[in-house]
Scaffold this active site. Structure first.
Site, mmCIF file in Angstrom:
data_model
loop_
_atom_site.group_PDB
_atom_site.id
_atom_site.type_symbol
_atom_site.label_atom_id
_atom_site.label_comp_id
_atom_site.label_asym_id
_atom_site.label_seq_id
_atom_site.Cartn_x
_atom_site.Cartn_y
_atom_site.Cartn_z
ATOM 1 N NE ARG A 147 7.442 0.701 4.739
ATOM 2 C CZ ARG A 147 6.360 0.134 4.744
ATOM 3 N NH1 ARG A 147 6.068 -1.127 4.288
ATOM 4 N NH2 ARG A 147 5.204 0.970 4.919
ATOM 5 N NE ARG A 205 -1.596 -2.428 2.863
ATOM 6 C CZ ARG A 205 -1.918 -3.720 2.484
ATOM 7 N NH1 ARG A 205 -3.016 -4.085 1.810
ATOM 8 N NH2 ARG A 205 -0.992 -4.556 2.735
ATOM 9 C CB THR A 206 3.338 2.636 2.088
ATOM 10 O OG1 THR A 206 2.830 1.972 3.541
ATOM 11 C CG2 THR A 206 4.241 4.071 2.435
ATOM 12 C CE LYS A 212 26.974 -3.820 -7.967
ATOM 13 N NZ LYS A 212 27.338 -2.712 -9.088
ATOM 14 C CG HIS A 251 4.244 4.056 8.361
ATOM 15 N ND1 HIS A 251 4.125 4.754 7.445
ATOM 16 C CD2 HIS A 251 3.727 2.880 8.043
ATOM 17 C CE1 HIS A 251 3.848 4.292 6.282
ATOM 18 N NE2 HIS A 251 3.761 2.922 6.699
HETATM 19 C C1 NCD Z 1 2.193 -1.130 8.215
HETATM 20 C C2 NCD Z 1 3.559 -0.808 8.308
HETATM 21 O O1 NCD Z 1 4.380 -1.091 7.333
HETATM 22 O O2 NCD Z 1 3.850 -0.419 9.196
HETATM 23 N N1 NCD Z 1 1.660 -1.457 6.845
HETATM 24 C C3 NCD Z 1 1.407 -0.045 6.076
HETATM 25 O O3 NCD Z 1 2.303 0.646 5.816
HETATM 26 N N2 NCD Z 1 0.242 0.002 5.810
HETATM 27 C C4 NCD Z 1 1.665 -1.980 9.210
HETATM 28 C C5 NCD Z 1 2.256 -3.474 8.966
HETATM 29 O O4 NCD Z 1 2.976 -3.880 8.249
HETATM 30 O O5 NCD Z 1 1.830 -4.384 9.774
#
Ligand code: NCD
Length: 340
Positions: A139, A88-89, A118, A167
């Site tokens: 991320r 999703r993100t 590397k 997040h």
């Molecule tokens: C979450 C995350 O990556 O922190 N997912 C997301 O970004 N929608 C929650 C999760 O992974 O449980």
């Protein structure tokens, strides 16, 4: 070397008038107060900034519903650099950029094919990618990694999850969803269920909620309680807060039930994970005891915490929450790139 005099390919003045100056950021144009910002933590947001972003997100929804996309970020490039899995993100940031007319370098499934494998440092990878792009979404599994990246980069860096840290963009879309679904935030009873220790989304959401007059209920197994530092911040704010191990204690009064996945990847001892992974399962039977006007949220992915039989209940708002993610990220991209 002698260069021949070239006929210009572009009328730059005309292009600047049409699309704005490349360098709104460098020029320090501060119309929305967010231009050029790194978005690293929800601590950067107060009620004014939240109101601004939510208002823009509503406009983005209206625009997408009517015309699908616009040219606001034409020519701008976003790099999506993901060292941890994401559906999703990453997809919503890509969709957000493309619906605003920009484009994306997606390093989302392929970090193992990039020079990171590397042995390149995060700072060098960031310094490279900023040569091609106008904004970077990162991320990474380590707390503080987004800050390291932001220090290395001269362009905005957006934290899309730094290990069990924060997040922020998820918390913004969570709060936006609460506002849209319930019509308000002040006065609500909000229960968070599951992995409150490693879940970065609940850390960020709780910190955002400190700006509002809400009651908080934290439901988790003993080993997955909300970190003390965040509990202290909640108490210092004077909010009504209680912790419990049992979802039955909160189900009747909750206006928002925010369910989370137990973060298997953060456990060093998988036997411990197995012990707690199925502690909470939200079912239609459980929801019979909940208010008629309440919502169930989940950042997703779910791995069994919410029974699929709940999906047809109008109170199940988690897929509407997913859609809101795109509008919030459109608003954020436009804002940090000086276009909103
Ligand atoms: C979450 C995350 O990556 O922190 N997912 C997301 O970004 N929608 C929650 C999760 O992974 O449980």
């Amino acid at each position: 070397m002698e260069t021949t005099k070239l006929q210009p390919l572009f009328n730059l003045q005309e292009l600047e008038t049409k699309f704005g100056r490349n360098g709104d950021v460098a020029n320090g144009h501060k119309a929305n107060g967010l231009t050029g910002w790194d978005i690293l933590s929800v601590e950067q947001f107060d009620r004014d900034k939240l109101g601004y972003i939510f208002g823009r997100a509503e406009e983005m929804r209206e625009m997408v519903n009517r015309v699908h996309g616009v040219d606001l970020l034409k020519g701008r490039v976003l790099t999506c650099l993901f060292y941890e899995p994401s559906t999703r993100t990453s997809a919503s940031f890509i969709a957000a950029m493309e619906r605003l007319g920009g484009s994306v370098i997606p390093i989302t499934q392929g970090v193992q094919f990039s020079s990171v494998s590397k042995g390149e440092t995060l700072a060098d990878t960031i310094r490279t990618l900023e040569q091609y792009s106008d904004v970077i979404v990162l991320r990474h599994p380590e707390i503080g990694s987004a800050r390291v990246a932001a220090e290395a980069a001269g362009i905005p860096v957006i934290n899309a999850g730094d290990g069990p840290g924060e997040h922020p963009t998820q918390a913004l879309l969570d709060l936006f969803t609460i506002q849209e679904e319930m019509g308000r935030i002040d006065g609500l009873k909000i229960a968070m269920v599951g992995d409150l220790r490693f879940g970065r989304t609940v850390h960020s959401l709780t910190k955002l909620l400190l700006h509002f007059d809400v009651s908080l209920r934290f439901v988790s197994p003993e080993i997955l309680r909300m970190p003390l530092k965040i509990m202290n911040e909640v108490r210092d704010k004077g909010l009504n807060v209680r912790e419990t191990h049992d979802v039955a204690d909160v189900i009747e009064n909750a206006d928002v039930l925010y369910v989370t996945r137990v973060q298997k990847e953060r456990f060093s001892d998988l036997a411990q994970y197995d012990e707690v992974k199925d502690n909470y399962i939200i079912t239609p039977e459980l929801l019979e005891r909940a208010k008629q006007k309440m919502i169930v949220l989940h950042p997703l992915p779910r791995v069994g915490e919410i029974s699929p039989a709940v999906d047809s209940d109008p109170r199940a708002a988690y897929f509407r929450q997913v859609q809101n993610g795109m509008y919030i990220r459109m608003a954020l991209l436009a804002a940090v790139l000086g276009k909103a």
